[in-house]
Write an enzyme that holds these catalytic residues in place. Structure first.
Site, short mmCIF file in Angstrom:
data_model
loop_
_atom_site.label_atom_id
_atom_site.label_comp_id
_atom_site.label_asym_id
_atom_site.label_seq_id
_atom_site.Cartn_x
_atom_site.Cartn_y
_atom_site.Cartn_z
N ASP A 157 0.84 -1.20 0.00
CA ASP A 157 0.00 0.00 0.00
C ASP A 157 0.87 1.25 0.00
O ASP A 157 2.00 1.23 0.51
CB ASP A 157 -0.89 0.05 1.25
CG ASP A 157 -1.95 -1.04 1.26
OD1 ASP A 157 -2.19 -1.63 0.20
OD2 ASP A 157 -2.50 -1.29 2.34
N MET A 158 0.33 2.33 -0.51
CA MET A 158 1.07 3.59 -0.55
C MET A 158 1.58 3.98 0.84
O MET A 158 2.73 4.43 0.99
CB MET A 158 0.17 4.69 -1.11
CG MET A 158 0.82 6.06 -1.20
SD MET A 158 -0.33 7.24 -1.93
CE MET A 158 0.66 8.74 -1.90
#
Length: 542
Positions: A386-387
């Site tokens: 995930d970012m």
């Protein structure tokens, strides 16, 4: 407190410079102050307690009018069967008025429902349906019994032909017997088909009328829904007005989802614009138990949903000076190379960096790898983070290495260990396994929800570590599957660890960063066949 939607707010707190970006925000102190008043108010209303204990979203909008500061409050949907409680702003369109067009339309649809039900329960129809079932059962049994007779007769004929020499007359008799039995089977089928068709004909007229009623009901329902959406004429700060049909016309689904326009944020802004109140800041909080499929915590603040509200709010916020999306403001980080050879590299991705390009021009691991290794071939990115998650990623520089590593992920021979900081010590065993199936929430992407029927299997092992003086607890996480937001949901959900990860904006509360890090990665090198392990420990700022 007054019983009108506008409630004065007496405070020396400074106003924010810009309005809240509703999909990712820290509640402004003015909103916290207003929300505390709303929470005291709803806690003192005994008639609502049973309903709101099951869970409901509330919202506050701080507003100004000629220098006078105040706030508006709202709840999502209906409350105790009403959407016009005096303390709160009214619905954008009140569909619950008994003599209003919507209720009249609903009554027409209800009348059709009752007629359909009455026709389905008509004694003559039910008698014919019972007769049809009986005939079909008798036909099935009679045909099956006769086929058994035919099989036995054929067995006898075959045996006679095998064990004796038959005269022409005897052979002719056996042939006639076979022909007669086949003809008799056709006669049995024809007789039952005739009797069945007679009953089916009687039912057909009733079926056709019921089908016509259902088509009429569907048409009326669609027309009523479209009419209702057209009544939600949403304003923005420029004074421009668009109805929901127009707003959603260019979205993926092209039509508004059910309940659009009934969430807190659109209600609050609509009331402010129609009463010439200037929006200052906004926040929404959850009251009560968490839904089974989602993660909501009592009195925690949440962003507006994206499926129902994003298209509406993108229109309604025009003309306001709104905070920028904080997630779009990329912070420069160094993408560290942990290991590098001719066919693969292992990097440590910083939080705030995408794994692959998304919308806009934000840098990503893939774009940086393409820049560093212009001669690399194949997709390169074998797995993602995930970012907001930091940690180790293996990147393939050749197609062969990519395919090899992909197979290792598919057969679960690649092992990953994550470390996370939980907001509290879970009331769970120190070691265990969480199995909660996940699927995307189509109305609030990228949020994931628990779905025990349609969700994909998601399994995580965990080991609880030490707990700090402030209650935060380290946990080691070993995912057996790689679902989107799997670790975040498994930590936060009540049926998981019931302890969100520190800094989880979607499933907990925001902080300096999401305290989730992929600290260890083990795989088999595609060229050498050796098992190799990489580690990058982290110290979370908390």
């Amino acid at each position: 407190m007054t019983a009108t939607p506008f409630h004065p707010l007496r405070t020396a707190l400074p106003r924010p410079q810009r309005f809240t970006y509703p999909f990712c925000y820290e509640p402004h102190p003015l909103c916290l102050l207003a929300a505390e008043e709303v929470q005291r108010y709803i806690a003192g209303e005994p008639c609502w307690q049973e309903e709101i204990a099951r869970g409901k979203m509330f919202g506050v909008l701080v507003v100004e009018q000629e220098g006078r500061l105040g706030y508006l409050a709202a709840y999502s949907g209906q409350l105790d069967g009403r959407n016009d409680w005096p303390f709160f702003v009214p619905a954008v369109y009140d569909m619950l008025q008994p003599d209003g067009p919507f209720k009249k339309g609903e009554r027409r649809i209800t009348a059709i429902n009752l007629e359909v039900e009455a026709r389905l329960k008509d004694p003559d129809r039910q008698q014919q349906e019972a007769r049809l079932r009986q005939l079909r059962q008798e036909a099935e049994q009679a045909i099956a019994a006769y086929k058994r007779q035919m099989d036995e007769a054929k067995r006898r004929r075959d045996e006679a032909r095998m064990h004796s020499t038959l005269t022409a007359e005897e052979e002719d008799r056996l042939t006639r017997e076979s022909q007669f039995m086949k003809a008799e089977l056709r006669r049995i089928k024809k007789r039952f088909a005739g009797e069945t068709a007679e009953v089916e004909t009687r039912l057909k007229a009733s079926d056709e009328h019921i089908l016509q009623l259902k088509r009429q009901r569907r048409q009326l329902s669609d027309e009523l829904q479209q009419w209702l959406f057209a009544q939600f004429r949403m304003l923005n700060a420029k004074g421009e007005e668009r109805d929901l049909c127009d707003i959603f016309a260019h979205t993926v689904g092209h039509v508004p989802p059910s309940g659009a326009g009934e969430c807190c944020a659109p209600k609050l802004l609509q009331y402010a614009y129609t009463h010439h109140l200037h929006p200052v800041c906004m926040a929404e909080f959850w009251w009560g138990a968490s839904p089974k499929s989602e993660i909501r915590h009592h009195l925690h603040y949440y962003p507006a949903c994206r499926g129902k509200c994003k298209p509406i709010l993108e229109h309604m916020l025009q003309g306001l000076n709104v905070d920028p999306d904080p997630l779009a403001a990329y912070r420069e980080h160094q993408l560290e190379t942990v290991y590098d050879d001719p066919i693969l590299t292992v990097v440590c991705k910083p939080e705030g960096m995408l794994s692959v390009p998304g919308r806009g021009e934000l840098p990503s691991v893939l774009s940086e790898m393409r820049r560093r290794y212009p001669k690399a071939e194949g997709p390169m990115i074998v797995h993602r983070l995930d970012m907001d998650t930091s940690g180790l990623l293996v990147v393939a520089k050749t197609t062969a290495a990519y395919l090899n590593l992909q197979r290792q992920f598919c057969d679960h021979s690649i092992h990953k260990r994550y470390v996370a900081l939980l907001t509290r010590r879970p009331d769970r065993p120190a070691d265990g396994t969480i199995s909660l199936p996940l699927r995307p929430d189509p109305l609030d992407r990228p949020r994931q929800t628990i779905d025990r029927q349609q969700g994909k299997t998601a399994v995580t092992e965990y080991h609880l570590g030490p707990t700090a003086a402030d209650g935060t607890t380290l946990v080691m996480l070993y995912p057996h599957t790689g679902r989107t937001h799997q670790l975040r949901v498994h930590c936060a959900h009540a049926d998981g660890l019931d302890a969100p990860i520190v800094g989880d904006r979607l499933y907990g509360q925001p902080a300096e960063r999401l305290c989730l890090h992929a600290e260890q990665l083990t795989f088999t090198h595609p060229a050498t066949g050796r098992r190799i392990t990489f580690e990058r420990p982290i110290h979370f700022p908390h």
